[in-house]
Design an enzyme around this catalytic site. Sequence first.
Site, PDB file in Angstrom:
ATOM      1  N   LYS A 115       0.825  -1.213   0.000  1.00 46.19           N
ATOM      2  CA  LYS A 115       0.000   0.000   0.000  1.00 46.19           C
ATOM      3  C   LYS A 115       0.855   1.258   0.000  1.00 46.19           C
ATOM      4  CE  LYS A 115      -4.459  -1.519   1.707  1.00 46.19           C
ATOM      5  NZ  LYS A 115      -5.510  -1.379   2.727  1.00 46.19           N
ATOM      6  N   LYS A 197      -6.636 -13.082  -7.929  1.00 45.91           N
ATOM      7  CA  LYS A 197      -7.928 -13.014  -7.252  1.00 45.91           C
ATOM      8  C   LYS A 197      -8.814 -11.920  -7.848  1.00 45.91           C
ATOM      9  CE  LYS A 197      -9.228 -12.336  -2.551  1.00 45.91           C
ATOM     10  NZ  LYS A 197      -8.818 -12.169  -1.156  1.00 45.91           N
ATOM     11  N   LYS A 200     -11.723  -5.847  -5.918  1.00 48.54           N
ATOM     12  CA  LYS A 200     -12.589  -4.686  -6.082  1.00 48.54           C
ATOM     13  C   LYS A 200     -11.836  -3.496  -6.650  1.00 48.54           C
ATOM     14  CE  LYS A 200     -12.719  -4.219  -1.006  1.00 48.54           C
ATOM     15  NZ  LYS A 200     -13.537  -3.971   0.154  1.00 48.54           N
TER      16      LYS A 200
END
Length: 334
Positions: A115, A197, A200
């Site tokens: 992040k 995966k 979103k």
Amino acid sequence: MLDGQKVLFSGIQATGRLTLGNYLGALRNWVKLSDEYMCFYCVVDEHSITVRQDPATLRKRSRDLLTLYIAAGLDPKKNCLYYQSHVSAHAELAWILNCFTYMGEMNRMTQFKDKSAKHEDNINVGLFAYPVLMAADILLYQTDVVPVGLDQKQHLEITRDIAERFNNIYGDVFTIPDAYFGKVGARIMSLQDPLHKMSKSDENPNASIYLTDTPDDIMRKCKKAVTDSLAQIRYSEEQPGIRNLIDIYSACTDKTPEETVREFENAGYGQFKEAVGESVVSVLKPLQDEMKRLSGEKDYINSIIKENAEKAAYYSSKTLRKVHRRIGFPDRIR
Ligand code: TRP
């Protein structure tokens, strides 16, 4: 344990649009767990602000997520469904646990590294201490099990380390939580890159099916799903695209992958993709209808929000009081 029942805690961030992967991999299985455990399902809005958020959007998405919990079938009388920011004990315990967590430990967290690479202009202290707030969430309720995806495994391990460290100094204060990996927790992959995966935050709009997608969107995305040129429907590592579609179909129709393979043995990819799309629509359409209905029931949702925040505050304050006493904060004068 709380009131003689095993405790389960989990949370979802109200950022980004939720995907079919979130639903089939997490939410839907939560419903099954609520018979077995005393469940706390939190909308972790305090975690969300480690990245800049637009206030109106954050508020709306948090409300939608809480409504979705109910629409997905979580009974708000049996489960505690609430906003993290409504229960101040989370932030309070997080502060205390900060003082029992080492810089080196947080520096090793892979999600922090990812992040901070992504948000180079805003590497704030909250982003760094994110796992400590998560530890506070979990430890406040004397949680026994935490259903988490692989991406959160490291955070759960650090939660256990922090809890053990604290208990070693002050005696048994916290229950040491275990990870709960569901039996059939379907791991749904991207439709465009089935080795990753479904996410979103994917930039390719065809990669993910969002819970708000219309039937047309869903059918189109399924038809465009990346497959291969082997022209056979087998459940194998060599065919990650087909394998993912088999997983989606199986999860949506409550079948095993073997049953699905048998059903489509002689089908072409086009026909199979169509059936996958329809199975997804048959799961998401009722969910969307229920969301719409519940969103209109403002007073009802408000009463759930209030009651459950009170319930969470009741249980968490017990743990927090114990922590205060053990570390030597003065008693309150009543
Ligand atoms: N960090 C989790 C995620 O991004 C969300 C979360 C916050 C959580 N607190 C939690 C999950 C406690 C489980 C338990 O997915």
